[in-house]
Design an enzyme around this catalytic site. Structure first.
Site, PDB file in Angstrom:
ATOM      1  N   GLY A 242       0.778  -1.230   0.000  1.00 17.71           N
ATOM      2  CA  GLY A 242       0.000   0.000   0.000  1.00 17.71           C
ATOM      3  C   GLY A 242       0.809   1.277   0.000  1.00 17.71           C
ATOM      4  CB  ILE A 243       4.216   2.225   0.151  1.00 15.74           C
ATOM      5  CG1 ILE A 243       4.965   1.004  -0.379  1.00 15.74           C
ATOM      6  CG2 ILE A 243       4.028   2.083   1.645  1.00 15.74           C
ATOM      7  CD1 ILE A 243       5.718   1.245  -1.609  1.00 15.74           C
ATOM      8  N   GLY A 244       2.284   2.467  -2.936  1.00 13.79           N
ATOM      9  CA  GLY A 244       2.282   3.070  -4.269  1.00 13.79           C
ATOM     10  C   GLY A 244       3.180   2.420  -5.299  1.00 13.79           C
TER      11      GLY A 244
ATOM     12  CE  LYS B 242       1.034  -6.972  -7.967  1.00 17.20           C
ATOM     13  NZ  LYS B 242       1.712  -6.085  -6.997  1.00 17.20           N
TER      14      LYS B 242
ATOM     15  CB  SER C 253      -3.589 -11.707  -3.553  1.00 11.50           C
ATOM     16  OG  SER C 253      -2.926 -10.630  -2.921  1.00 11.50           O
TER      17      SER C 253
ATOM     18  N   GLY D   3       6.685  -6.168  -7.715  1.00 12.32           N
ATOM     19  CA  GLY D   3       6.595  -7.216  -6.718  1.00 12.32           C
ATOM     20  C   GLY D   3       5.309  -7.157  -5.911  1.00 12.32           C
TER      21      GLY D   3
ATOM     22  N   GLY E 252       3.645  -6.686  -1.952  1.00 13.06           N
ATOM     23  CA  GLY E 252       3.890  -6.217  -0.594  1.00 13.06           C
ATOM     24  C   GLY E 252       5.256  -5.585  -0.420  1.00 13.06           C
TER      25      GLY E 252
END
Length: 226
Positions: free
Chosen positions: A14-16, A39, A43, A118, A120
């Protein structure tokens, strides 16, 4: 500076990473390079009349030129919006290295640069037997780190950088992406990060409101050597 393939990881989920990867694709295309996104494992996919699809992978496909087939961009599209290893178990799927490498090779044949996003943070595993470092070694590409600017980013950035280097991989740059628009002392934190991280700085993205076209931000990133 002409870039070749690289793997985009981040200090957390969730950091872009996806938005930054799309900006990088537009930057590369603006320099006259054929650039496509990938990608490998995603998920949180939704089902459509064309099969399972992931929002991040679709964004990478839209930012790519030429436009590859979706299944090449995202070989493993997993329904559950949880860690990939858990999502794969729930789906009865075994994530294997060979299909990922094969898809990358096919994408590489279509483009000058493949930007591989990647999952996460760096230490997030892909299955019970291999992690992202294993995949990056197999693809023989370097890493670019996205640092999410928010409270705690110094710790996360330094740990992520140390982990990438401890895995024996080359980190060719890092990008600061403002996650928290209300973060105190952003400029001071950015200055300290530039001092402490032993890898090239590629630029800083301010907090971006939803709906902004990533192509409009392509000039904000500057790989070392520009």
């Amino acid at each position: 500076m002409s870039l070749s393939d690289f793997y985009v990881t981040g200090t957390d989920t969730g950091i872009g990473k996806t938005f930054v990867s799309c900006i990088l694709l537009h930057m590369l295309r603006g320099r006259g390079q054929r650039a496509v996104g990938m990608k490998p494992v995603a998920s949180g996919c939704t089902y459509s009349d064309t099969g399972w699809r992931n929002e991040d992978a679709l964004a990478l496909q839209a930012a790519s030129d030429p436009t590859p087939a979706y299944d090449l961009i995202n070989p493993y599209a997993l329904p559950a919006a949880v860690a990939p290893e858990i999502a794969a178990i729930e789906a009865g799927v075994t994530v294997a290295l060979e299909p990922l490498s094969a898809s990358f090779t096919q994408l590489r044949a279509q483009a000058d640069v493949v930007v591989v996003e990647g999952v996460g943070g760096w230490a997030t595993p892909l299955n019970a037997t291999f992690d992202q470092a294993t995949l990056v070694r197999a693809l023989e590409i370097p890493v670019v780190l996205v640092v999410g600017l928010r409270l705690g980013c110094m710790n996360h950035a330094r740990l992520s950088t140390a982990a990438i280097m401890a895995d024996g991989l080359r980190c060719i740059g890092w990008i600061a992406n403002t996650i928290d628009p209300h973060m105190a002392r952003i400029e001071e934190n950015l200055a300290l990060l530039r001092q402490r991280l032993p890898i090239p700085y590629w630029g800083h993205l301010p907090h971006i409101p939803p709906g902004i076209n990533p192509a409009t931000l392509a000039t904000r990133l500057h790989p070392q050597g520009d």
